[in-house]
Design an enzyme around this catalytic site. Sequence first.
Site, PDB file in Angstrom:
ATOM      1  N   SER A  49      72.185 -43.841  66.986  1.00 10.90           N
ATOM      2  CA  SER A  49      72.370 -44.649  68.123  1.00 10.90           C
ATOM      3  C   SER A  49      73.295 -45.517  67.639  1.00 10.90           C
ATOM      4  O   SER A  49      73.729 -45.917  66.564  1.00 10.90           O
ATOM      5  CB  SER A  49      70.967 -45.559  68.006  1.00 10.90           C
ATOM      6  N   HIS A  68      44.842 -31.709  75.075  1.00 11.57           N
ATOM      7  CA  HIS A  68      45.068 -33.175  75.534  1.00 11.57           C
ATOM      8  C   HIS A  68      45.849 -34.064  74.856  1.00 11.57           C
ATOM      9  O   HIS A  68      45.725 -35.051  74.823  1.00 11.57           O
ATOM     10  CB  HIS A  68      43.627 -33.837  76.054  1.00 11.57           C
TER      11      HIS A  68
END
Length: 488
Positions: free
Chosen positions: A296, A175
């Site tokens: 970026s 999970h």
Amino acid sequence: MEASARTGAQSGAQKSALGANAQWGGRFAGGPAQIMSDINASIGFDKRMWRQDIQGSLAHAAMLADIGVLSGDDECAIAQGLGAIGAEIAAGDFVFETALEDIHMNIEARLTERIGDAGRRLHTARSRNDQVACDFKLWVREAIDGLSGQITTLMGALADRAAEHAADPMPGFTHLQTAQPVTFGHHLLAYVEMLARDRGRLEDCRRRLNECPLGAAALAGTSFPIDRHGTAAALGFDRPTANSLDSVSDRDFALEFLAAAAICATHLSRFAEEIVIWCSAPFRFIRLSDAFTTGSSIMPQKRNPDAAELVRAKTGRIAGALVSLLTVMKGLPLAYGKDMQEDKEPVFETADTLALCLAATEGMVRDLMPELGRMEAAAGQGFATATDLADWLVRTLKLPFRQAHHVTGRLVALAEARDVDLAALDLGAMQSIEPGITEDVYSVLTVAASVASRTSHGGTAPANVAREAARWQARLADAPDAATEVAA
Ligand code: ARG
């Protein structure tokens, strides 16, 4: 080249000024509308099968000569002509004509242009229906061989990194919540197992597709005494297909290929997702070098794992290709339908995309630099050794597992309330919940002890992982092709 083979610059619905198709136009007075030609033509993509088309025609012509349907001279002219056409295509000198629809008619028309009547005799006892099935099977077979080899290379890269990190702990998750410590090598070897199954599926597909459809002709077989076993053997098939209708209708091999590729891409996508997570600042389990990241344009600090993101995303194309061809095939009556011409682009795109994703993944595997200290620290967080504590209660105090689980839960709650790890609870605190607990319990609460204890078959104990990594390295080095896992 006959004038009828040339496309003009007509508008959409306008009737073509061209004559009827030279290959099948006997009963046609005029040519197709431009839009008919546009929707009908597959040459834009099926020219990729030119090698296979020539290969199939050579085998067919040789067989026709063997049974006396073609003269030796005709066969010789055909073989030479096809050889010359192959050289033209390879050199980029061949003019592909949309009006000639597909690769089969482009090559045949050029052959006739070069050698005359002998070229017109090649299509005896053959149809484009069995021809395309044969070409396409040959193409898929080669694609499988290439992709299997790439999967093997990727498995080798993963096994090498696993050997290097057989003992280095990281948190194992379920999970995406910290579950139990594992080793980084163990995690990487999980992907080796997946890829071994992927390769097995592709090779299984290859085995099943390896029957030759050539000679099924349009759908019913032929009245000529052809030798289908001969052409099958000449083209490296195990045997001819058994039923002529099935031969020209079957695209199972393409579907199986796409299904196997989609599962493989799904595995690569899961790994890519993990790489993205591991590279993120809160995790920082690994770094990728400049070779596999981008920056970026606005945020100077960024180092983005674009290759991993693209592997993750490109899986969509491959899964889409499978759905696309399943949808093409699902309502088709026997035998051939032109719908089936839509089989090639999904397969070509899948082969290209999977090859790219495998290469990019291999590059990232070799490139990635694990931050071992951070991984190990994270492995100890989140009460990752709670199961070890419960197992200790079972082993040492003989508590039933359910009761041990409950006691451990209370100890975790206590540690959580104090904001400390389990190993930081003092013995008094431990004994306030289970009086039988002794000092010995602390020996199982470390990450190192936890992973070392998982010695069961397939478990994460470093000794197991090192052995498994070495086993894969040896298998991949000794017999890269025979190391496939196929269910017997
Ligand atoms: N270009 C066609 C395809 O890819 C070849 C077979 C055409 N057969 C026919 N009967 N029209 O499926």
